[in-house]
Design an enzyme around this catalytic site. Structure first.
Site, PDB file in Angstrom:
ATOM      1  N   HIS A  85       0.846  -1.203   0.000  1.00 39.30           N
ATOM      2  CA  HIS A  85       0.000   0.000   0.000  1.00 39.30           C
ATOM      3  C   HIS A  85       0.876   1.246   0.000  1.00 39.30           C
ATOM      4  CE1 HIS A  85       0.008   1.456   4.306  1.00 39.30           C
ATOM      5  NE2 HIS A  85       0.065   0.189   4.648  1.00 39.30           N
ATOM      6  N   ASP A  97       5.532   2.483   7.360  1.00 36.88           N
ATOM      7  CA  ASP A  97       4.169   2.038   6.998  1.00 36.88           C
ATOM      8  C   ASP A  97       3.521   3.035   6.045  1.00 36.88           C
ATOM      9  OD1 ASP A  97       1.690   0.850   6.929  1.00 36.88           O
ATOM     10  OD2 ASP A  97       1.118   1.485   8.959  1.00 36.88           O
ATOM     11  N   GLU A 131      -5.384   1.802   1.988  1.00 35.76           N
ATOM     12  CA  GLU A 131      -5.284   0.609   2.842  1.00 35.76           C
ATOM     13  C   GLU A 131      -5.633   0.961   4.278  1.00 35.76           C
ATOM     14  OE1 GLU A 131      -3.285  -2.283   5.628  1.00 35.76           O
ATOM     15  OE2 GLU A 131      -3.105  -0.117   5.491  1.00 35.76           O
ATOM     16  N   GLU A 132      -5.159   2.139   4.695  1.00 37.30           N
ATOM     17  CA  GLU A 132      -5.247   2.522   6.106  1.00 37.30           C
ATOM     18  C   GLU A 132      -6.663   2.771   6.597  1.00 37.30           C
ATOM     19  OE1 GLU A 132      -2.971   2.125   8.057  1.00 37.30           O
ATOM     20  OE2 GLU A 132      -1.001   2.586   7.200  1.00 37.30           O
ATOM     21  N   ASP A 160       3.977  -4.905   3.698  1.00 36.76           N
ATOM     22  CA  ASP A 160       3.415  -3.790   4.471  1.00 36.76           C
ATOM     23  C   ASP A 160       4.231  -3.676   5.753  1.00 36.76           C
ATOM     24  OD1 ASP A 160       1.870  -1.969   5.831  1.00 36.76           O
ATOM     25  OD2 ASP A 160       0.019  -3.144   5.765  1.00 36.76           O
ATOM     26  N   HIS A 233       2.009   4.456  12.957  1.00 37.28           N
ATOM     27  CA  HIS A 233       0.852   5.347  12.793  1.00 37.28           C
ATOM     28  C   HIS A 233       1.027   6.690  13.486  1.00 37.28           C
ATOM     29  CE1 HIS A 233      -2.223   2.110  11.315  1.00 37.28           C
ATOM     30  NE2 HIS A 233      -1.186   2.277  10.507  1.00 37.28           N
TER      31      HIS A 233
HETATM   32  N1  PHE Z   1      -2.089  -3.125   7.770  1.00 44.00           N
HETATM   33  C1  PHE Z   1      -1.470  -2.503   8.918  1.00 44.00           C
HETATM   34  C2  PHE Z   1      -1.317  -1.065   8.671  1.00 44.00           C
HETATM   35  O1  PHE Z   1      -1.082  -0.649   7.562  1.00 44.00           O
HETATM   36  C3  PHE Z   1      -0.147  -3.079   9.194  1.00 44.00           C
HETATM   37  C4  PHE Z   1      -0.355  -4.104  10.169  1.00 44.00           C
HETATM   38  C5  PHE Z   1      -0.673  -5.355   9.779  1.00 44.00           C
HETATM   39  C6  PHE Z   1      -0.305  -3.786  11.461  1.00 44.00           C
HETATM   40  C7  PHE Z   1      -0.912  -6.284  10.707  1.00 44.00           C
HETATM   41  C8  PHE Z   1      -0.548  -4.732  12.403  1.00 44.00           C
HETATM   42  C9  PHE Z   1      -0.874  -5.963  11.997  1.00 44.00           C
HETATM   43  O2  PHE Z   1      -1.402  -0.316   9.593  1.00 44.00           O
HETATM   44 ZN    ZN Z   2      -0.817   1.375   8.841  1.00 46.19          ZN
HETATM   45 ZN    ZN Z   3       0.478  -0.641   6.479  1.00 46.15          ZN
END
Ligand code: PHE
Ligand code: ZN
Ligand code: ZN
Ligand code: ZN
Length: 270
Positions: A85, A97, A131-132, A160, A233
């Site tokens: 993403h 991220d 994605e977020e 990711d 984040h």
């Molecule tokens: N998909 C999450 C994100 O982008 C990344 C993540 C995956 C975090 C699995 C924790 C567990 O924030």
């Molecule tokens: Zn994220």
């Molecule tokens: Zn992510």
């Protein structure tokens, strides 16, 4: 596969940081930093001969984009797809991220072009939007695929967060295809890099593929979901808070696994 210097994906990280800095510190869905990120990655792919498509979708009152890049050649009925993403959260620039996955697969794509790879399977790269806020871009892509196109995609690999500082063990998704997970694990095993099977509960863009019955897996530079990077984040998820070594390792792992799964013969240069 080529040996890729860490400096190569780091160039893309630097470019994404500049984009965040120029756009209010974020690359989130609905913010100009998302579009600028897509355009920057697309330009690098176009320059080396990828067939790119920017596919818009609407979500939460704003337009977002998926970027799809195809490497001409290989069996179109046996597609190996790799994705990451490209959006961040609004709270920060999202360099681990997921500037890390974005940059790692971008560099592998550039290496495919540099090698003029002639894979047996067709190779497709994807950078997902939104994605977020609920895996929106990847879900929209899979949902929009006609059944005949869906059935041509035989494997999907997801990246990711692949540059966490002080990664103890690499988490290889256990909530997905076992054979693909084993390919990823084997690459690390051969280099004595520790891994752990990690059930990420469908919390990234592999989920839509798994749901559609497509073999999917991936890796994250975390060994537990209850102990994520402190800048996860947050505004501090910048280029200086990630690990260049982890990013370089991930980039070489993706290249190694892709080269192997692509069925490419010894690189034919033209
Ligand atoms: N998909 C999450 C994100 O982008 C990344 C993540 C995956 C975090 C699995 C924790 C567990 O924030
Ligand atoms: Zn994220
Ligand atoms: Zn992510
Ligand atoms: Zn929506």
């Amino acid at each position: 596969p080529p040996t890729i210097p860490t400096s190569a994906p780091l160039v893309h990280i630097g470019d994404l940081q500049k984009i965040a800095d120029a756009n209010g510190g974020t690359r989130a869905h609905g913010r100009p930093g998302h579009k600028a990120s897509v355009e920057a990655v697309k330009a690098k792919l176009d320059a080396v001969g990828f067939k790119t498509q920017v596919v818009p979708f609407n979500h939460a009152g704003a337009q977002g984009w998926n970027l799809i890049a195809d490497w001409t050649g290989g069996d179109e009925n046996n597609i190996l797809m790799v994705g990451a993403h490209i959006d961040s959260v609004t709270a920060g620039p999202g360099l681990n991220d997921n500037g890390s996955g974005t940059s790692a697969i971008l560099e592998v794509a550039l290496q495919v072009a540099k090698a003029n790879l002639k894979p047996t399977r067709h190779l497709r790269f994807a950078w997902w939007g939104a994605e977020e806020i609920g895996l929106i871009g990847s879900s929209a892509y899979v949902r929009a695929l006609p059944a005949a196109e869906k059935s041509k995609i035989k494997s999907y690999l997801n990246f990711d967060m692949v540059a966490t500082k002080k990664v103890k063990k690499w988490g290889v998704y256990s909530d997905g295809d076992k054979a693909l997970a084993a390919e990823i694990k084997a690459w690390y095993d051969a280099r004595n890099v520790p891994t752990v099977p990690l059930d990420i509960n469908g919390r990234s863009d592999h989920a839509a593929f798994t749901r559609a019955g497509i073999a999917a897996s991936g890796v994250i530079s975390e060994d537990s979901l209850s102990n994520l990077d402190p800048c996860y984040h947050k505004a501090c998820d910048t280029q200086t808070s990630l690990s260049p070594d982890a990013l370089g390792l991930a980039t070489n792992m993706i290249a190694g696994v892709m080269w192997k799964l692509s069925g490419a013969k010894v690189a034919a240069r033209s």
